[in-house]
Structure formats: C-alpha cells, structure tokens
Design a protein around this motif. Sequence first.
Motif, PDB file in Angstrom:
ATOM      1  N   PHE A  37      18.746  37.620  64.556  1.00 54.70           N
ATOM      2  CA  PHE A  37      18.080  36.510  63.887  1.00 54.70           C
ATOM      3  C   PHE A  37      17.324  35.601  64.837  1.00 54.70           C
ATOM      4  CE2 PHE A  37      20.130  36.138  59.430  1.00 54.70           C
ATOM      5  CZ  PHE A  37      19.558  37.338  59.113  1.00 54.70           C
ATOM      6  N   VAL A  95      21.182  35.938  49.729  1.00 59.13           N
ATOM      7  CA  VAL A  95      20.354  36.089  50.918  1.00 59.13           C
ATOM      8  C   VAL A  95      20.961  35.373  52.120  1.00 59.13           C
ATOM      9  CG1 VAL A  95      18.024  35.837  51.829  1.00 59.13           C
ATOM     10  CG2 VAL A  95      18.383  36.121  49.378  1.00 59.13           C
ATOM     11  N   VAL A  96      20.934  36.053  53.258  1.00 59.53           N
ATOM     12  CA  VAL A  96      21.396  35.435  54.490  1.00 59.53           C
ATOM     13  C   VAL A  96      20.314  34.467  54.976  1.00 59.53           C
ATOM     14  CG1 VAL A  96      22.376  35.931  56.751  1.00 59.53           C
ATOM     15  CG2 VAL A  96      22.439  37.671  54.959  1.00 59.53           C
ATOM     16  N   ARG A  97      20.708  33.325  55.523  1.00 61.55           N
ATOM     17  CA  ARG A  97      19.737  32.288  55.918  1.00 61.55           C
ATOM     18  C   ARG A  97      18.823  31.931  54.754  1.00 61.55           C
ATOM     19  NH1 ARG A  97      16.453  34.082  61.189  1.00 61.55           N
ATOM     20  NH2 ARG A  97      16.046  35.837  59.813  1.00 61.55           N
ATOM     21  N   TYR A 110      13.974  38.093  66.347  1.00 61.27           N
ATOM     22  CA  TYR A 110      13.214  39.118  65.649  1.00 61.27           C
ATOM     23  C   TYR A 110      12.963  38.761  64.197  1.00 61.27           C
ATOM     24  CZ  TYR A 110      14.435  41.831  69.774  1.00 61.27           C
ATOM     25  OH  TYR A 110      14.578  42.273  71.049  1.00 61.27           O
ATOM     26  N   ALA A 111      11.981  39.417  63.611  1.00 64.26           N
ATOM     27  CA  ALA A 111      11.661  39.208  62.208  1.00 64.26           C
ATOM     28  C   ALA A 111      12.550  40.097  61.342  1.00 64.26           C
ATOM     29  CB  ALA A 111      10.187  39.518  61.957  1.00 64.26           C
ATOM     30  N   VAL A 112      13.486  39.496  60.649  1.00 62.28           N
ATOM     31  CA  VAL A 112      14.431  40.251  59.817  1.00 62.28           C
ATOM     32  C   VAL A 112      14.769  39.433  58.577  1.00 62.28           C
ATOM     33  CG1 VAL A 112      16.607  41.501  59.817  1.00 62.28           C
ATOM     34  CG2 VAL A 112      15.538  40.930  61.985  1.00 62.28           C
ATOM     35  N   ILE A 113      14.861  40.092  57.434  1.00 61.57           N
ATOM     36  CA  ILE A 113      15.433  39.446  56.251  1.00 61.57           C
ATOM     37  C   ILE A 113      16.555  40.351  55.742  1.00 61.57           C
ATOM     38  CG2 ILE A 113      13.716  40.465  54.689  1.00 61.57           C
ATOM     39  CD1 ILE A 113      13.922  38.005  52.948  1.00 61.57           C
ATOM     40  N   ARG A 119       9.356  43.773  74.454  1.00 58.29           N
ATOM     41  CA  ARG A 119      10.094  43.347  73.260  1.00 58.29           C
ATOM     42  C   ARG A 119      11.580  43.605  73.436  1.00 58.29           C
ATOM     43  NH1 ARG A 119      10.498  40.119  70.195  1.00 58.29           N
ATOM     44  NH2 ARG A 119      10.271  40.092  67.933  1.00 58.29           N
ATOM     45  N   VAL A 125      15.030  44.141  55.713  1.00 53.28           N
ATOM     46  CA  VAL A 125      13.634  44.416  56.067  1.00 53.28           C
ATOM     47  C   VAL A 125      13.417  43.866  57.473  1.00 53.28           C
ATOM     48  CG1 VAL A 125      11.209  44.104  55.464  1.00 53.28           C
ATOM     49  CG2 VAL A 125      12.945  44.142  53.672  1.00 53.28           C
ATOM     50  N   LYS A 133      15.624  29.522  54.355  1.00 55.25           N
ATOM     51  CA  LYS A 133      14.288  29.864  54.860  1.00 55.25           C
ATOM     52  C   LYS A 133      13.317  30.201  53.732  1.00 55.25           C
ATOM     53  CE  LYS A 133      13.081  32.767  57.988  1.00 55.25           C
ATOM     54  NZ  LYS A 133      13.005  34.002  58.789  1.00 55.25           N
ATOM     55  N   TYR A 134      13.873  30.671  52.614  1.00 53.84           N
ATOM     56  CA  TYR A 134      13.002  31.258  51.602  1.00 53.84           C
ATOM     57  C   TYR A 134      12.779  30.364  50.387  1.00 53.84           C
ATOM     58  CZ  TYR A 134      14.230  35.059  54.619  1.00 53.84           C
ATOM     59  OH  TYR A 134      14.435  35.830  55.730  1.00 53.84           O
ATOM     60  N   THR A 144       7.471  41.645  50.645  1.00 51.10           N
ATOM     61  CA  THR A 144       7.533  42.968  51.253  1.00 51.10           C
ATOM     62  C   THR A 144       6.874  43.954  50.307  1.00 51.10           C
ATOM     63  OG1 THR A 144       9.564  42.443  52.435  1.00 51.10           O
ATOM     64  CG2 THR A 144       9.099  44.773  52.074  1.00 51.10           C
TER      65      THR A 144
END
Lengths: 318, 318, 318, 100, 100, 100
Positions: free
Chosen positions: F79, E93-95, F82-85, C278, F12, E98-99, E34
């Motif tokens: 971004f 929210v960033v990006r 990886y999985a990030v919000i 990873r 997160v 997506k949501y 979450t």
Amino acid sequence: METVLSNFSSPVVLAFILGICSKLVKSDLEFPRPLYQSISIYLLLAIGLKGGVELSKTPFAEFFMPAIVTLLLGVVTPLTAYAILRYIGKVDISNSAGIAAHYGSVSMVTFLVAISFMEQKGLPPEGFMPTLLALLEIPGIIVALMIPLALSSKKGTLGKALHEVVTGSSIFLLIGGLIIGYIVGPVKYISIEPFFSGGFQGALFLFLLELGMVTANRIRDLKKVGVFIIFFGILVPVLHAIPAILLGAWAGLSIGGVTVFATMVASASYIAAPAAVRIALPDASPSIYLTASLGITFPFNIAFGIPLYYYLTTLIMG
Amino acid sequence: METVLSNFSSPVVLAFILGICSKLVKSDLEFPRPLYQSISIYLLLAIGLKGGVELSKTPFAEFFMPAIVTLLLGVVTPLTAYAILRYIGKVDISNSAGIAAHYGSVSMVTFLVAISFMEQKGLPPEGFMPTLLALLEIPGIIVALMIPLALSSKKGTLGKALHEVVTGSSIFLLIGGLIIGYIVGPVKYISIEPFFSGGFQGALFLFLLELGMVTANRIRDLKKVGVFIIFFGILVPVLHAIPAILLGAWAGLSIGGVTVFATMVASASYIAAPAAVRIALPDASPSIYLTASLGITFPFNIAFGIPLYYYLTTLIMG
Amino acid sequence: METVLSNFSSPVVLAFILGICSKLVKSDLEFPRPLYQSISIYLLLAIGLKGGVELSKTPFAEFFMPAIVTLLLGVVTPLTAYAILRYIGKVDISNSAGIAAHYGSVSMVTFLVAISFMEQKGLPPEGFMPTLLALLEIPGIIVALMIPLALSSKKGTLGKALHEVVTGSSIFLLIGGLIIGYIVGPVKYISIEPFFSGGFQGALFLFLLELGMVTANRIRDLKKVGVFIIFFGILVPVLHAIPAILLGAWAGLSIGGVTVFATMVASASYIAAPAAVRIALPDASPSIYLTASLGITFPFNIAFGIPLYYYLTTLIMG
Amino acid sequence: MQLTPLKCITIVSERFLKKEIIELIKNSGAKGYTITDAVGEGSRGIRASEWEGKNVKIETIVSDEAAESIIKSISNEYFANYAVIVYTNEVKVVRGDKYI
Amino acid sequence: MQLTPLKCITIVSERFLKKEIIELIKNSGAKGYTITDAVGEGSRGIRASEWEGKNVKIETIVSDEAAESIIKSISNEYFANYAVIVYTNEVKVVRGDKYI
Amino acid sequence: MQLTPLKCITIVSERFLKKEIIELIKNSGAKGYTITDAVGEGSRGIRASEWEGKNVKIETIVSDEAAESIIKSISNEYFANYAVIVYTNEVKVVRGDKYI
Ligand SMILES: Nc1ncnc2c1ncn2[C@@H]1O[C@H](COP(=O)(O)O)[C@@H](O)[C@H]1O
Ligand SMILES: Nc1ncnc2c1ncn2[C@@H]1O[C@H](COP(=O)(O)O)[C@@H](O)[C@H]1O
Ligand SMILES: Nc1ncnc2c1ncn2[C@@H]1O[C@H](COP(=O)(O)O)[C@@H](O)[C@H]1O
Ligand code: NA
Ligand code: NA
Ligand code: NA
C-alpha cells in the motif's frame, strides 16, 4: 463476363470467399483482434506513404481536376443516396441520413482490391489515388449527417461526430502517411519500402480473409433488412459509378485511374461512417446501415462491381 | 552424427532452444497470444498456398501413389501406437486411444522444420508435400477415437469431435490455402509471394521460439508420466518412420520427399489431436498425451529425429 | 543545422512526430499492445542476430578495446548522473539513484535511430555495435542501484532487481539473438535474413509511431517534474556523449561507430531500468524518472542529439 | 431508480468449453452473458488448452430459478472431467425485468 | 484490518461508449475505475461496434450517493439507444476512505 | 445443489506486481486464482508500468481466514508505494469445499 470470372481467381477475392466459408462450415477459425488492428494500421500507413511519395512527384496541375471532381461527388452522392432512401424507399429521416453517410464515404478495402485488380490488368492507376481516397472519405459523412439537422432542430452532436471522423484512426493514419510520404520523398522512402510495399498484397489477403468472416455474419441479417435495402445496396453503387466514370475520364485520369475512382465512389464506408453515425444519429439502426454497406455493397463490389466498372470504363474511354 | 551437430546450428532449432532457455532462466519474456495465433494463421496459409500452386503444376500420376501411401499410414500408425500402449504399456483404453490419436496425426511445425532441413541440404522435397500433410492430419485421429467406441458402447461424441477436427482452424486454413493456391496458379500467386515466401523462415523462427517456451513447461511434467511414456515418445516415432521411408521411396518420392514424409509420419500432433481427444475422450488425461507429444516427441524429432530419418533414407535410397 | 533539418525528413523521426500528433489531436488511434510487444521481440532478435553474425566475422582484437571502453562508461555515467542530481539538483538519494540508473543504461530505439541515421549518411557503424549495446545495458543499472545500498543499510532487494534486469525480456532476446547469430554464421543466416532485415526499417517506423504516442503522454507531465529535471534531461546526454566520442575514437571505431556509440551512452533506458528501479527503490518516483528519460531525453536525442553527436564526431575525427 | 435483485453467476472454465457453456446457459433461461479472457490456476493440473494460456470467465445475470438450473447443468456435465469453477453473487440490476 | 462497505457498480457496454461513460462516472464522484475487455450477447441485436467484436466492462467502487448518481445518468443518457447493462454489488474495501 | 459461502477477494494492481501477489495469496492459503487484464485509473498518478497500459485484476475465492491473511499481507507490503485496490465480496460457491 470473362473479367468477372478471372476476378474470381484473384488471391484477394478468394481470401474473401474463404473467410465467408469459414463461417458457413462453422470453423473455429478466430482472427485475433490485434492482428486485425495491426493490418489496418499497416494498410492505411502503406497507402498513405506510397501516395505521398507519388504526390511529391506529381505536378499540381495534373492532380487539380481529379481532386475537384472527387469533392464534388463527395457532396452529391450522399444526397442522391438520401433522396432514394427517403422518397423511393420511404425510409425515415434518421435511417436515410445514416445510410447515406455510408454511401457518401468510401471503403478502403474496396479501393485496394480495385487497385490490385487494375495492376493485374497491367493498367495501374495514378499514384495520387490515395489522396483522392482521403478527400472522399469525409465530406460524404458530413453532408449526410447535416441533413437531419437542417430538417429538424436537433441537438448539436454533429460537432462531436465530425471530430470522431476527422481524428478517427483511419483518416488520421491515411493523412499522416500522405504527409510523411510527401516530406520523405522517393529516395528516403527506399529504406521502409520493402516493409510497406513487399508485404502489401499479402497483408491485404489476410485482411480480406477477416472481412469475409465479418461479412458472413452480416449476410445472415439480410432477411431482417427487407428487399428494398438489398436492391439499394446493389443498384446505388452502380448508379454512383456512372457519373464517376464520366467525370473521372473528363478530369484526365487513365483507364486504371477511372476504374479505381469509380470503385471508390461506388463503395460504401463501414468503418468511419458507422462510428460517426452512431454518435450523431443514435436512433438510426446499425442493423440496417451495416448490413447494407458491409453485407451487400461490399461483397457486390469486390465480386462484380469492380469488373463491371472496368468494363464500363473501357466502353466509354476506349 | 555430423548431421545432428549441423542441425544444432540451424536457426530454427536454435530458436527452439532459446525458447526452452527462457523458461530455464525464468526470463519474463512473454510471447503475446495474438502473435502466436497470427503466426499460425500465416504459416498454415503459406504452406497451403505454396502447396496448392505446386499441385497445380503436378501431373496427377506423380501425386497418386504418395497420397495412397499417406492414407495407408494414417490408418496404420494409430493402431500400432494403440497396440503398444495398451498391450505393452498396460495403459487403459481411453488413454491409449487418446495418445494414439496424437501419433496417428501430424505436427505441422515438425514438418516445416524437416523441409527447412532438407532445403539447407540442397534436397528440397516435392512441392505437393503440404497436400500429404493435409491428408495425414485427420485419418489418424478418427481411427484412434473409434477404437474405444468399437470396444465399448460409448455415447456418440465422435461426431462432435470429428466436426472439431475437420473445421478446426488448422485444417481449414491448410486446405483453404491449398485450394486457393491451386485456383490462383503460379502467375497470380506472384503478387502475394513476397509476403508468404520471403517472411516464412523468419516467422517459423519466431514460432519455434514460442514452442520452445511451451515445451519447457511440458518437460517439467516428464516425471509425472512415467518411464514407459518417455520411451514410447522416443521409440514410436522411429518405429513409424521406418515403414514411411520404405513406402515413401517405393511411391517414388525423392530423398528430400522421403525424409520429410517420414518425419510427418513420425511426428505427433499437439494442436488438432488434443482438441478432438478432449471432446471425444474427456477421461483421457491431457497431462499424459500432451507431455508425450509436445514434451518428448516434438523436441526429439526436431533435434535428433529429422537427421536420423534423413540418414536412414540415404542408407536405403542411396 | 542542415543535418538537423535533414533528420526531420527521415521516416522514423516523422513517424515519432506523427505519434505525438495523434495525442495532440486526440485521435482515437490505438496501438494494440500485442503489436507493440511483437515489434519489440522482432527488433531485439533482429539486432541480436545481425550483430551475432557480424561478430562471428570480427577478429577479437578489433572488438576488444570498444568493449572495454563501453564497460568503463557503463560504470562512470551513472556516477556522474547521480552526482549531478544529488549535489547540484539536491534531489534525494532514492530518486537520484533511480534516475541515474536510467542514464547509465541505454535506449534500444535511440540506438536504432542512430544506426538508421548513419546508414543514410553512407557511414554505417561497425557490425558489432549490438554487442556493445548488450554490454552497456546492465552495468549502469547495477552501479546506480548499489549507491543507496552502499550509503545506507537498506534491505537486499538488489538481488531481485538484478535478476529482473538480467532475465528481462529485452536483454534476454538481445543476447539470445547474438548467440544464435554467432553460432549460425553468415551462410545459415540467409534463410531468415529477408524477414529480419527486409522488414526492419518498417517495423522501426511502426515502433516509433507508438513511442511518439507514449512520449506525448509523458510530455504532459513535464510541468510536474520541475525545471532542473528538464535541464538535466537535455544536458546530461550531451555531457555523456563527449567522453564517449573521445573514447570511441580512441578505441578505433569509425565515424559511424563513434556517433552510434556516443548516442548509446547519451541515451537513457526506459524499459529495463524502470522495471529494476521499481523493485529496488520503490520509493523513487516513477513520474520523475520516466518523464526525464522518456519525455525529455528520448525525444531530444531523436530530434537533436543524434545530429549533434555526429557533428561533434566529425569535428573531432575528421 | 428501480433496482431488481438478481443472481450473477460467474463461471471460469477452460476456453475450450466456451461454446458449450454459452449454449447451456441460454437453454437454462439466461437472457445474456458477458465473457472476458482470463488465466488462472486451480486444483487441476495441466489441461488441453493450457498451453494456449487462457481460460474464459463467463458472467450472466439471471433469476434465482435460472441460476439454479445453470448450476445444476454445469455440475452434471463438466465437474467430473473439466476445470471449472462456479459461484453466485447477489446483485441489484437496473432495468432488471429485462433479464428475467 | 478496517474494511469499508461500499458499492461496486459494473457497467457493460459497447466499446464505443467507453470514453463518455468514464467521463460520466468521474463527474458523478467516482475516484477511480477499472476496465476489462469483454464480449457478450444481450437483448439487443447487432450494433455498430459489433463487428469489431468487443464490449467493455467498467467497474467502479463508489459511495452509495455516487452510485445512485451514476445509475441515474447512465439510464437517462444511454438506455434508449445503446446496448448497456448496469448492476451494483455490496463490497468491503480496504482503505475504503480513499474511494469516497 | 450445495453452495458454500466464501469470500471473493479482488485485487487490482499494476501488472508489475502480478508474480509477487500470486505468490503471496498462495502462501496465505488460496487454492486458486483467476486473472484478467485490465486498465484503470485511481488516486495515484503515473506509474512505472503505466506506459505499457495495463493493470491486472486478480480474483481468488477463499475462506474467511485466508481472506484476512491476504488483506493483511497486501496492505503491509504494497500500500505504501504501489497502486493497488483490494476489496472483498460474499459469494456462494459450488463444490465450495475444494477452495478452503
Ligand atoms: N480459489 C479460486 N479462486 C478463483 N479462481 C479459481 C479458484 N480455483 C480455481 N479457479 C479458476 O478456475 C479454473 C479451473 O480451476 P480447477 O478446476 O480447480 O483447475 C482455474 O484455472 C482458475 O482460473
Ligand atoms: N443477462 C446478462 N448477463 C450478463 N451480461 C449481459 C446480460 N445481458 C446483457 N449483458 C451484457 O450487456 C451487453 C449489452 O446488452 P443488451 O443491451 O441487452 O444488448 C451484452 O453484449 C452483454 O455483454
Ligand atoms: N474507485 C475505484 N474503482 C475501481 N477501480 C479502482 C478504483 N480506484 C482505483 N482502482 C483501480 O486500482 C488501480 C490502482 O489505483 P490507485 O492505487 O488508486 O492508483 C487503478 O489503476 C484502477 O484500476
Ligand atoms: Na461512396
Ligand atoms: Na504421426
Ligand atoms: Na546511457
């Protein structure tokens, strides 16, 4: 009387009392939830495995009658509990059925304390008792939850509740352990025996410490539930134990077996049943059914019930 | 010297060193908090139970003098610690009292390592030592916390701090275990013995691994506390051990008993005392008292103190 | 064939199957993360300690050749895995290297199940096998991660990944345990032996229950990874086992030792390798490498691989 | 759906203060609270509970007046000697009248 | 950096409802969520899961429409019989696309 | 009581990035942070740490500039793979000058 007193010097009963005390003195003792979960997993697997191993050595004939009797009481006890609640106590339908589900099912820890008790008396019960435990756990809940459905035209959450009970972790581990123990047999069991047998009583000790803490919280709610429920929580177990003793003896169980069997039948679930009732009967009040099963019946059985059922068994059998 | 070296090949001491190393190499090893809590509960109950069982076999006369001597040192050691801090170290009142509370109380793990050490030497201490541990844990904290109250007209948080200590989970489990062990007695103890005795040294091994990790964090703070505290953390334990050896021998303890007793008196609390001091003396700095007790005195005692106290004991007792 | 069937009545294999079932029937069984972590710590320390104690009794000469052979296979197997993925499977560079790192490294649990298996056959492997486990865990990961670096001019995250592997908790505890066991020796080990040996098989039982649950999630992803990866996950272990058997026998290992050694080499890492990959190859897809190692190779080895490698070993050696 | 604008107060403190802060916010008029375990770092260095590795994060939905009272009490009692952070946030709450 | 204004819905409920609420919010159009473990106290007394000591706190970042739909469904299904609190909050929210 | 308006950034991410993100936010000028364990689901499917079952939720109270810098760095570094919000939220902080 003597038996009751000697019961109070048993390690597991004292652990239970210590747990209650920790709340009384407001100790900051905290029992980490993962430890509680881990011990549950351990105890359920351990009794399942041991029971399965024993079952693999038991001739079917010997086991048949006790199993039938168990299923019978699994159907009858929730009905008696319901009738008493509904017609003597004037409790509403949902709450009557919700509480009845608890008393039709069974408390694993009460069962284990009864086994401990009889082993200390030198009268260990039959090895297949855990199978009876598994047989008794489910039917009572189903029967009780079906009552309101039969009476009214309620929406079908019974299926969901049923799935919850059958796949609930306690029944899953118990039956999984039984099957594995049965397949593995006595010889291959030896490798894992020190872990699952040696530590058993100690783990039970810790578990009762935790249950004492939980029970103490429940006991505080006693005043909320009213006098009828308190009587119910003490008398119904005894009422259920009596036919269990008679039928158990009739089915050929030993004194140890009959006492443990009676304790099982007399005990009230506080893990599987609450989860199912919460789903199927959301308007039944958890304060009532949890206080009854965990705050009254559980400590009563641990402290007085088991010696009493043992005494009654010896009166009848011997 | 030889004893010191042999101490370094003891499993528990090596586990402690491994824990320190894990921080030095920045390993991502994580010791889950619930495991830490579970082992604490286990160890405290185990020593309580075993101590209680032993106590039930001990004639009162044998136990009386050691108990008196323990209480005496519980009152004296916080005063000597305070005096040294305040008058030699010129530390302010709150911090002096806060640190003194730690050195008046006792470290359970140091106690256990000392017992391990003496058992490996074939000189196990008296069975009632855990009772002395319980007797020593509290008075030192109380005496030390009362100093600033006596000196100034401080607000009465002592009561709250006292409740915290007495009902704190460590003292609660220790005393609860003692009482249960005493009631249960040697015969009924057998059922839970495999769990509480068999696994004991292994659980202690894991616990010291974790404490090594914690200590490593503390050791990093050494530079913050100044040279006086470092000397204090090494010399005061030795200073406290000497009267403990003399009085312990005088009270009739065996060589094993005296060594363990001296270690107890020399050790500094890092669980009960910090909690109490944080409440009663919020302006005392945790960096100082925790670094002293956990970062200096604890590893010193584990690695060098115990063999030293043993050596001194043999010198005196012969 | 018979061996395969008998393998299916081994407690640990059945625990694994029970774990898979719990997901199939959607049981709400939850394995608390701290319990999972605690058992990991326990198992790694236990095999390290036992291995270290054994090593302290092993003459260097006996251990030398197996160690050399281990390192050799640690370098070769990631290269063969890479070549197969890249040139037969046409997988891209990053994913090929990422997967290869898993198959070059080793799965502790597969190793333990193999030891269990051989002990039940009455053919326990050499005591120093855990040392070989430690030797095999790292090189395969390094070699595989260096491939993309050698091929392209990538940025140097290899160092970071390397630090992650070497200080990762699994390698740290295994090597820490080995060293402590080596220093402590057989006599001082006795005090902690009941904890670390007695409970071992039981703890492994619980661990496989949990791994079954995790594997079940992974198996669901099988359709996502394509047929080539599925074949890869089954055939490459066998491919790697064959030279391992030949070299292991040549290096003087017993039948038990050779079987366990072959299983080690055939197994694929799913703890140390994913973490390192990873970091070093963030564009390699975890769905592919985790599904291959955990969803295919792991259950294959547990259920069929180990009996197969044992069978091949007996063909060759005996 | 009717939403009531209220204040959400978040308090992160050393675990050790949990009981006291809960009492304090109840006395200030909060009708409920939610607690999660947390770890963190801040201006303050080491503290007594640090080696147990945990803070608590307490969130409570309250009216503006209760919010002010909570903030005042916490500032007075804990800011001098303990590790605490407090902040507020405007939220819209379903069935908001329950929490006033 | 482009930030999209969205709603953050927070739901604290007895642990027991976790699975159902997750399904519910997914069906209402949430793209993710979450969850943290929590304990708490509120208007409601004892409940079935209480003696296991835990609530769950579910947070989900959604569009305004999804937010409204989630709030409606939860109010209808759970408010009568279960311990639940729901509130919303404006976040950036960033990006964010997506949501939605 | 004096309240300072600041930004609360919530991140997160998979547990695995914890150390790096903490370093990143410290370097961007954050004076502290609070972390809770979380689980979640999002757009991204399986990930390396998934079978360990946990995300982390990192919250940090910062000035507007620090907020912008944190958002930029995280977007650039994580971004893609990886999985990030990441989202921000306006809060009012007691003793706010400590966190600037
Ligand atoms: N800027 C911040 N953002 C988020 N949490 C913080 C911040 N500063 C402090 N905290 C939290 O508050 C606790 C106490 O902070 P302090 O009093 O500054 O040591 C820390 O352990 C963190 O959990
Ligand atoms: N005013 C409040 N602020 C924060 N959380 C609350 C509040 N009231 C209730 N809660 C949470 O919501 C759960 C259920 O509340 P209730 O339905 O009022 O029993 C509680 O256990 C708390 O975790
Ligand atoms: N819409 C959302 N609301 C709340 N949390 C989310 C949302 N989407 C994703 N997350 C969290 O962010 C993590 C990573 O999301 P992703 O990168 O989309 O896989 C998830 O595991 C969730 O914990
Ligand atoms: Na019953
Ligand atoms: Na002392
Ligand atoms: Na391999």
